[in-house]
Design a protein around this motif. Structure first.
Motif, PDB file in Angstrom:
ATOM      1  N   SER A 165       0.868  -1.176   0.000  1.00 13.72           N
ATOM      2  CA  SER A 165       0.000   0.000   0.000  1.00 13.72           C
ATOM      3  C   SER A 165       0.905   1.226   0.000  1.00 13.72           C
ATOM      4  O   SER A 165       0.972   1.983  -0.961  1.00 13.72           O
ATOM      5  N   SER A 166       1.649   1.396   1.094  1.00 19.52           N
ATOM      6  CA  SER A 166       2.602   2.493   1.202  1.00 19.52           C
ATOM      7  C   SER A 166       3.777   1.986   2.037  1.00 19.52           C
ATOM      8  O   SER A 166       3.561   1.389   3.104  1.00 19.52           O
ATOM      9  N   THR A 167       4.991   2.211   1.570  1.00 18.35           N
ATOM     10  CA  THR A 167       6.156   1.741   2.349  1.00 18.35           C
ATOM     11  C   THR A 167       6.186   2.419   3.721  1.00 18.35           C
ATOM     12  O   THR A 167       6.657   1.835   4.690  1.00 18.35           O
ATOM     13  N   ASN A 168       5.647   3.646   3.819  1.00 24.96           N
ATOM     14  CA  ASN A 168       5.626   4.316   5.126  1.00 24.96           C
ATOM     15  C   ASN A 168       4.734   3.545   6.104  1.00 24.96           C
ATOM     16  O   ASN A 168       5.045   3.453   7.292  1.00 24.96           O
ATOM     17  N   LYS A 185       6.333  -1.256  -6.331  1.00 27.16           N
ATOM     18  CA  LYS A 185       5.126  -0.478  -6.643  1.00 27.16           C
ATOM     19  C   LYS A 185       4.398  -0.199  -5.348  1.00 27.16           C
ATOM     20  O   LYS A 185       4.497  -0.990  -4.410  1.00 27.16           O
ATOM     21  N   GLN A 186       3.598   0.860  -5.341  1.00 23.90           N
ATOM     22  CA  GLN A 186       2.691   1.099  -4.213  1.00 23.90           C
ATOM     23  C   GLN A 186       1.300   1.335  -4.800  1.00 23.90           C
ATOM     24  O   GLN A 186       1.159   1.962  -5.840  1.00 23.90           O
ATOM     25  N   ASN A 187       0.283   0.867  -4.090  1.00 22.11           N
ATOM     26  CA  ASN A 187      -1.058   1.175  -4.602  1.00 22.11           C
ATOM     27  C   ASN A 187      -1.755   2.256  -3.782  1.00 22.11           C
ATOM     28  O   ASN A 187      -2.867   2.657  -4.090  1.00 22.11           O
ATOM     29  N   GLY A 243       0.388   5.042  -2.453  1.00 23.85           N
ATOM     30  CA  GLY A 243       1.520   5.916  -2.140  1.00 23.85           C
ATOM     31  C   GLY A 243       0.987   7.288  -1.729  1.00 23.85           C
ATOM     32  O   GLY A 243       0.079   7.812  -2.360  1.00 23.85           O
ATOM     33  N   ARG A 244       1.565   7.829  -0.655  1.00 26.10           N
ATOM     34  CA  ARG A 244       1.045   9.093  -0.113  1.00 26.10           C
ATOM     35  C   ARG A 244       2.078  10.194  -0.202  1.00 26.10           C
ATOM     36  O   ARG A 244       3.272   9.959  -0.051  1.00 26.10           O
ATOM     37  N   GLY A 245       1.565  11.418  -0.381  1.00 26.28           N
ATOM     38  CA  GLY A 245       2.388  12.600  -0.226  1.00 26.28           C
ATOM     39  C   GLY A 245       1.961  13.286   1.061  1.00 26.28           C
ATOM     40  O   GLY A 245       1.293  12.684   1.909  1.00 26.28           O
ATOM     41  N   ARG A 246       2.354  14.544   1.212  1.00 24.45           N
ATOM     42  CA  ARG A 246       1.917  15.289   2.398  1.00 24.45           C
ATOM     43  C   ARG A 246       0.438  15.620   2.270  1.00 24.45           C
ATOM     44  O   ARG A 246      -0.101  15.622   1.169  1.00 24.45           O
ATOM     45  N   PHE A 247      -0.148  15.937   3.373  1.00 29.70           N
ATOM     46  CA  PHE A 247      -1.569  16.336   3.422  1.00 29.70           C
ATOM     47  C   PHE A 247      -2.468  15.313   2.713  1.00 29.70           C
ATOM     48  O   PHE A 247      -3.416  15.673   2.008  1.00 29.70           O
ATOM     49  N   GLU A 248      -2.097  14.025   2.869  1.00 34.43           N
ATOM     50  CA  GLU A 248      -2.891  12.928   2.276  1.00 34.43           C
ATOM     51  C   GLU A 248      -3.025  13.026   0.761  1.00 34.43           C
ATOM     52  O   GLU A 248      -3.969  12.520   0.159  1.00 34.43           O
ATOM     53  N   ARG A 249      -2.056  13.683   0.115  1.00 37.00           N
ATOM     54  CA  ARG A 249      -2.102  13.712  -1.342  1.00 37.00           C
ATOM     55  C   ARG A 249      -1.557  12.391  -1.883  1.00 37.00           C
ATOM     56  O   ARG A 249      -0.901  11.640  -1.178  1.00 37.00           O
ATOM     57  N   ARG A 250      -1.779  12.161  -3.134  1.00 39.22           N
ATOM     58  CA  ARG A 250      -1.390  10.886  -3.710  1.00 39.22           C
ATOM     59  C   ARG A 250       0.038  10.972  -4.274  1.00 39.22           C
ATOM     60  O   ARG A 250       0.436  11.991  -4.825  1.00 39.22           O
ATOM     61  N   TRP A 251       0.786   9.891  -4.110  1.00 40.94           N
ATOM     62  CA  TRP A 251       2.087   9.797  -4.782  1.00 40.94           C
ATOM     63  C   TRP A 251       1.982   8.695  -5.820  1.00 40.94           C
ATOM     64  O   TRP A 251       1.759   7.532  -5.495  1.00 40.94           O
ATOM     65  N   HIS A 252       2.113   9.070  -7.061  1.00 38.60           N
ATOM     66  CA  HIS A 252       1.966   8.103  -8.148  1.00 38.60           C
ATOM     67  C   HIS A 252       3.100   7.077  -8.082  1.00 38.60           C
ATOM     68  O   HIS A 252       4.274   7.439  -8.199  1.00 38.60           O
ATOM     69  N   SER A 253       2.755   5.829  -7.869  1.00 37.14           N
ATOM     70  CA  SER A 253       3.777   4.805  -7.631  1.00 37.14           C
ATOM     71  C   SER A 253       3.480   3.486  -8.316  1.00 37.14           C
ATOM     72  O   SER A 253       3.853   2.432  -7.814  1.00 37.14           O
ATOM     73  N   LYS A 275      10.735  20.523 -13.091  1.00 34.52           N
ATOM     74  CA  LYS A 275       9.713  19.511 -12.806  1.00 34.52           C
ATOM     75  C   LYS A 275      10.142  18.666 -11.619  1.00 34.52           C
ATOM     76  O   LYS A 275      11.334  18.543 -11.330  1.00 34.52           O
ATOM     77  N   LYS A 276       9.143  18.060 -10.977  1.00 36.34           N
ATOM     78  CA  LYS A 276       9.451  17.303  -9.754  1.00 36.34           C
ATOM     79  C   LYS A 276       9.925  15.889 -10.088  1.00 36.34           C
ATOM     80  O   LYS A 276       9.252  15.163 -10.810  1.00 36.34           O
ATOM     81  N   VAL A 277      11.074  15.541  -9.518  1.00 31.94           N
ATOM     82  CA  VAL A 277      11.629  14.215  -9.770  1.00 31.94           C
ATOM     83  C   VAL A 277      11.586  13.365  -8.503  1.00 31.94           C
ATOM     84  O   VAL A 277      11.658  12.140  -8.564  1.00 31.94           O
ATOM     85  N   VAL A 335      11.368   8.473  -5.737  1.00 35.40           N
ATOM     86  CA  VAL A 335      12.232   9.055  -6.765  1.00 35.40           C
ATOM     87  C   VAL A 335      11.813   8.480  -8.119  1.00 35.40           C
ATOM     88  O   VAL A 335      11.701   7.261  -8.269  1.00 35.40           O
ATOM     89  N   ASN A 336      11.580   9.366  -9.068  1.00 41.16           N
ATOM     90  CA  ASN A 336      11.252   8.906 -10.422  1.00 41.16           C
ATOM     91  C   ASN A 336      12.555   8.609 -11.144  1.00 41.16           C
ATOM     92  O   ASN A 336      13.164   9.494 -11.730  1.00 41.16           O
ATOM     93  N   LEU A 337      12.973   7.357 -11.042  1.00 41.33           N
ATOM     94  CA  LEU A 337      14.255   6.981 -11.642  1.00 41.33           C
ATOM     95  C   LEU A 337      14.063   6.657 -13.128  1.00 41.33           C
ATOM     96  O   LEU A 337      14.476   7.420 -13.991  1.00 41.33           O
TER      97      LEU A 337
END
Ligand code: BT5
Length: 239
Positions: A13-16, A37-39, A41-51, A108-110, A128-130
């Motif tokens: 779900s999220s590595t965190n 992969k994460q299904n 993935g979270r950013g701050r303020f409960e935003r989504r991290w595309h993973s 752009k954000k990497v 990290v978008n490798l």
């Protein structure tokens, strides 16, 4: 040692979130949870991290709070700094740090960092978008996200990235010196000297970024001439 144990999963779900399950081991400090992969993935303020792109790096580092001898508010900046250094070590790509937790390439954000406290630990989550492909970014971030693959035009070795990143991160933690760190952050800053619009809680502050404080706070000279110390917020516009 960071990465003395790297526990790899295919999809989480999220590595965190998963990292929390490894916070009660004797040697928890430095354990890394890594996922292909994460299904959720979270950013701050409960935003989504595309993973969902397996080309990306999705990991969480567990750090014992008792071993941190600096203001933990600096952790996102330290992680972003270590990512930025690592990218520059393994490629010719120029990176910038956008306070408080982003690494920027070509405007752009990497990479992004999400630090969370859990019991007596900090969980430092890093995306990290490798080797992510442009066609795999969802439409809402296609124009504001990039990857090393997109910028460098080649595939980067994930193992080498991880090895260099753990060692960069560890070297900042080990020989921590806030003055040196802030000096480096200023050199790599995306916003220093620029006019910004920052969202802090539910208000917006407009002004020029003039410095960074030793605890990682952003110093802004606002349009009405006041100096503002901002320790949490979101830069929504940079000019
Ligand atoms: C972040 O949040 O930048 C923190 C991201 C942390 C992700 C890692 S992955 C491993 C660990 N496990 C997790 O669940 N999370 C951590 P924030 O500053 O709130 O930025 C989120 C915003 O970045 C989104 O609203 C999008 O606009 C954008 N975004 C989402 N996915 C992205 C991606 N893959 N690349 C670039 N930008 C992205």
């Amino acid at each position: 040692m960071i990465g003395h144990k790297v526990i790899t999963f295919d999809e989480v779900s999220s590595t965190n979130d998963l990292a929390k399950e490894f916070c009660n081991e004797v040697d928890s400090n430095g354990i890394v949870i890594l996922a292909n992969k994460q299904n959720k993935g979270r950013g701050r303020f409960e935003r989504r991290w595309h993973s969902s792109d397996i080309g990306g790096v999705y990991l969480s580092i567990i750090l014992a709070a008792t071993l941190i001898n600096f203001d933990p508010k600096l952790l996102p900046l330290i992680a972003a700094y270590a990512v930025s250094k690592t990218i520059e070590q393994i490629s010719d790509i120029k990176t910038f740090i956008k306070w408080p937790n982003d690494v920027i390439v070509n405007n752009k954000k990497v990479s992004g960092v999400l630090v969370e406290k859990y019991k007596n630990f900090y969980i430092v989550g890093i995306g990290v978008n490798l080797n992510n492909r442009k066609e795999n970014f969802p439409i809402d971030i296609k124009e504001k996200a990039t990857s090393l693959f997109i910028e460098g035009g080649k595939v980067y070795n994930k193992e080498i990235f991880l090895k260099d990143f753990f060692s960069s991160f560890e070297s900042v933690l080990e020989s921590f010196n806030s003055l040196d760190l802030i000096k480096e952050i200023k050199k790599k800053s995306y916003t220093l000297g620029k006019n910004v619009n920052i969202k802090v809680a539910d208000k917006n502050i407009f002004g020029k970024v003039i410095d960074f404080a030793n605890d990682g706070s952003l110093l802004i000279e606002s349009t009405d001439g006041k100096i503002e110390y901002i320790n949490s917020g979101e830069i929504v516009d940079v000019n």
